[in-house]
Design a protein around this motif. Structure first.
Motif, PDB file in Angstrom:
ATOM      1  N   LEU A 154       0.858  -1.190   0.000  1.00 31.48           N
ATOM      2  CA  LEU A 154       0.000   0.000   0.000  1.00 31.48           C
ATOM      3  C   LEU A 154       0.890   1.235   0.000  1.00 31.48           C
ATOM      4  O   LEU A 154       1.806   1.345   0.816  1.00 31.48           O
ATOM      5  N   TRP A 155       0.617   2.155  -0.916  1.00 36.67           N
ATOM      6  CA  TRP A 155       1.388   3.394  -1.022  1.00 36.67           C
ATOM      7  C   TRP A 155       0.556   4.533  -0.463  1.00 36.67           C
ATOM      8  O   TRP A 155      -0.609   4.689  -0.799  1.00 36.67           O
ATOM      9  N   ARG A 156       1.166   5.316   0.402  1.00 36.85           N
ATOM     10  CA  ARG A 156       0.490   6.463   1.013  1.00 36.85           C
ATOM     11  C   ARG A 156       1.423   7.678   0.944  1.00 36.85           C
ATOM     12  O   ARG A 156       2.640   7.531   0.801  1.00 36.85           O
ATOM     13  N   GLY A 157       0.845   8.850   1.080  1.00 38.78           N
ATOM     14  CA  GLY A 157       1.653  10.065   1.101  1.00 38.78           C
ATOM     15  C   GLY A 157       2.517  10.112   2.352  1.00 38.78           C
ATOM     16  O   GLY A 157       2.168   9.559   3.390  1.00 38.78           O
ATOM     17  N   ALA A 158       3.666  10.786   2.251  1.00 37.87           N
ATOM     18  CA  ALA A 158       4.605  10.860   3.376  1.00 37.87           C
ATOM     19  C   ALA A 158       3.993  11.588   4.568  1.00 37.87           C
ATOM     20  O   ALA A 158       4.402  11.379   5.702  1.00 37.87           O
ATOM     21  N   ASP A 159       3.011  12.445   4.305  1.00 41.50           N
ATOM     22  CA  ASP A 159       2.390  13.212   5.382  1.00 41.50           C
ATOM     23  C   ASP A 159       1.172  12.493   5.981  1.00 41.50           C
ATOM     24  O   ASP A 159       0.404  13.097   6.714  1.00 41.50           O
ATOM     25  N   ASP A 160       1.022  11.202   5.702  1.00 45.26           N
ATOM     26  CA  ASP A 160      -0.144  10.449   6.163  1.00 45.26           C
ATOM     27  C   ASP A 160      -0.023  10.141   7.655  1.00 45.26           C
ATOM     28  O   ASP A 160       0.678   9.219   8.067  1.00 45.26           O
ATOM     29  N   ASP A 161      -0.728  10.925   8.457  1.00 42.79           N
ATOM     30  CA  ASP A 161      -0.702  10.783   9.906  1.00 42.79           C
ATOM     31  C   ASP A 161      -1.362   9.485  10.350  1.00 42.79           C
ATOM     32  O   ASP A 161      -0.918   8.845  11.297  1.00 42.79           O
ATOM     33  N   TYR A 162      -2.431   9.069   9.682  1.00 37.02           N
ATOM     34  CA  TYR A 162      -3.152   7.854  10.058  1.00 37.02           C
ATOM     35  C   TYR A 162      -2.217   6.642  10.025  1.00 37.02           C
ATOM     36  O   TYR A 162      -2.150   5.863  10.975  1.00 37.02           O
ATOM     37  N   SER A 163      -1.481   6.472   8.941  1.00 36.04           N
ATOM     38  CA  SER A 163      -0.581   5.316   8.809  1.00 36.04           C
ATOM     39  C   SER A 163       0.520   5.349   9.854  1.00 36.04           C
ATOM     40  O   SER A 163       0.865   4.320  10.435  1.00 36.04           O
ATOM     41  N   ARG A 164       1.051   6.509  10.093  1.00 42.56           N
ATOM     42  CA  ARG A 164       2.142   6.624  11.067  1.00 42.56           C
ATOM     43  C   ARG A 164       1.651   6.306  12.492  1.00 42.56           C
ATOM     44  O   ARG A 164       2.384   5.735  13.279  1.00 42.56           O
ATOM     45  N   ARG A 165       0.436   6.694  12.807  1.00 43.70           N
ATOM     46  CA  ARG A 165      -0.078   6.517  14.170  1.00 43.70           C
ATOM     47  C   ARG A 165      -0.697   5.150  14.425  1.00 43.70           C
ATOM     48  O   ARG A 165      -0.541   4.584  15.499  1.00 43.70           O
ATOM     49  N   TYR A 166      -1.428   4.610  13.462  1.00 42.49           N
ATOM     50  CA  TYR A 166      -2.262   3.441  13.742  1.00 42.49           C
ATOM     51  C   TYR A 166      -1.817   2.140  13.074  1.00 42.49           C
ATOM     52  O   TYR A 166      -2.319   1.081  13.430  1.00 42.49           O
ATOM     53  N   VAL A 167      -0.912   2.212  12.115  1.00 42.25           N
ATOM     54  CA  VAL A 167      -0.474   0.972  11.459  1.00 42.25           C
ATOM     55  C   VAL A 167       0.809   0.514  12.140  1.00 42.25           C
ATOM     56  O   VAL A 167       1.840   1.189  12.064  1.00 42.25           O
ATOM     57  N   ILE A 168       0.710  -0.632  12.823  1.00 44.76           N
ATOM     58  CA  ILE A 168       1.867  -1.231  13.479  1.00 44.76           C
ATOM     59  C   ILE A 168       1.924  -2.699  13.075  1.00 44.76           C
ATOM     60  O   ILE A 168       0.988  -3.225  12.476  1.00 44.76           O
ATOM     61  N   LYS A 169       3.003  -3.339  13.421  1.00 47.15           N
ATOM     62  CA  LYS A 169       3.171  -4.757  13.061  1.00 47.15           C
ATOM     63  C   LYS A 169       2.018  -5.575  13.627  1.00 47.15           C
ATOM     64  O   LYS A 169       1.640  -5.421  14.780  1.00 47.15           O
ATOM     65  N   ASN A 170       1.451  -6.438  12.800  1.00 50.84           N
ATOM     66  CA  ASN A 170       0.350  -7.352  13.127  1.00 50.84           C
ATOM     67  C   ASN A 170      -0.990  -6.665  13.387  1.00 50.84           C
ATOM     68  O   ASN A 170      -1.921  -7.295  13.881  1.00 50.84           O
ATOM     69  N   SER A 171      -1.109  -5.383  13.063  1.00 54.62           N
ATOM     70  CA  SER A 171      -2.405  -4.724  13.258  1.00 54.62           C
ATOM     71  C   SER A 171      -3.347  -5.094  12.106  1.00 54.62           C
ATOM     72  O   SER A 171      -2.926  -5.219  10.958  1.00 54.62           O
ATOM     73  N   PRO A 172      -4.619  -5.296  12.431  1.00 59.19           N
ATOM     74  CA  PRO A 172      -5.580  -5.626  11.373  1.00 59.19           C
ATOM     75  C   PRO A 172      -5.860  -4.400  10.509  1.00 59.19           C
ATOM     76  O   PRO A 172      -5.970  -3.285  11.010  1.00 59.19           O
ATOM     77  N   LEU A 173      -5.983  -4.616   9.217  1.00 59.39           N
ATOM     78  CA  LEU A 173      -6.259  -3.538   8.261  1.00 59.39           C
ATOM     79  C   LEU A 173      -7.431  -3.950   7.382  1.00 59.39           C
ATOM     80  O   LEU A 173      -7.695  -5.133   7.191  1.00 59.39           O
ATOM     81  N   THR A 174      -8.095  -2.951   6.841  1.00 59.99           N
ATOM     82  CA  THR A 174      -9.087  -3.200   5.811  1.00 59.99           C
ATOM     83  C   THR A 174      -8.549  -2.564   4.538  1.00 59.99           C
ATOM     84  O   THR A 174      -8.199  -1.381   4.517  1.00 59.99           O
ATOM     85  N   VAL A 175      -8.454  -3.371   3.495  1.00 55.80           N
ATOM     86  CA  VAL A 175      -7.888  -2.911   2.228  1.00 55.80           C
ATOM     87  C   VAL A 175      -8.984  -2.957   1.169  1.00 55.80           C
ATOM     88  O   VAL A 175      -9.733  -3.924   1.071  1.00 55.80           O
ATOM     89  N   GLY A 176      -9.070  -1.873   0.413  1.00 56.15           N
ATOM     90  CA  GLY A 176     -10.017  -1.813  -0.690  1.00 56.15           C
ATOM     91  C   GLY A 176      -9.318  -2.106  -2.004  1.00 56.15           C
ATOM     92  O   GLY A 176      -8.181  -1.699  -2.214  1.00 56.15           O
ATOM     93  N   ILE A 177      -9.994  -2.843  -2.875  1.00 55.95           N
ATOM     94  CA  ILE A 177      -9.458  -3.118  -4.214  1.00 55.95           C
ATOM     95  C   ILE A 177     -10.454  -2.556  -5.217  1.00 55.95           C
ATOM     96  O   ILE A 177     -11.621  -2.946  -5.227  1.00 55.95           O
TER      97      ILE A 177
END
Length: 160
Positions: free
Chosen positions: A38-61
């Motif tokens: 998943l590619w996100r902008g460098a200023d993406d606060d959500y990814s930096r704060r809430y995405v950690i190893k083994n955290s559940p994610l919902t991905v849209g295709i």
């Protein structure tokens, strides 16, 4: 758009691309085990704060097969103050009604004698169960537990 459950393989990493700094999230689809990037902008606060190893994610295709991270509003609302006016409704009403002495006398003398006789018989049965537990050589809490089990079993078997 189709949603799939995924798990983050690690924290997002920052990479330099010809389009500038970007965040990359490596994930794995939970149902197929397929690796997803998943590619996100460098200023993406959500990814930096809430995405950690083994955290559940919902991905849209999307229809073109492009993956995108679906942000979980439950995470972003954590720690947010509640609105000033939150209606509070009691789950149940605590009304304690006083019983008068006249309410206790609704039992007639025959019913009271029946109840007393039943309690005496049950006490004798429990005493017998304690004696049987003693014969097994157990003491303390085990004795009480065995006697109670015998008592309850007898009540159930003979519909006492």
């Amino acid at each position: 758009m189709r949603l799939i459950p995924a798990i983050a393989l690690d924290r997002p990493r920052e990479v330099a691309t010809k389009y500038g700094q970007r965040l990359v999230i490596d994930a794995m689809a939970r149902d197929t085990g397929e690796k997803i990037t998943l590619w996100r902008g460098a200023d993406d606060d959500y990814s930096r704060r809430y995405v950690i190893k083994n955290s559940p994610l919902t991905v849209g295709i999307d229809s073109k097969g492009k993956y995108s991270l679906i942000e979980d509003s439950n995470l972003t609302n954590l720690g947010q103050p509640l609105p000033e006016t939150v209606p509070v409704r009691p789950v149940y009403d605590h009304k304690i009604e006083k019983t008068s002495d006249s309410d206790q006398s609704t039992l007639n003398p025959n019913q009271k004698r029946e109840i007393a006789s039943y309690i005496q018989e049950m006490a004798k049965l429990y005493g017998f169960c304690l004696t049987q537990a003693d014969s097994l050589g157990v003491i303390g809490e085990d004795r009480r537990a065995i006697a109670t089990t015998l008592y309850l079993s007898a009540q159930k078997k003979f519909a006492l």
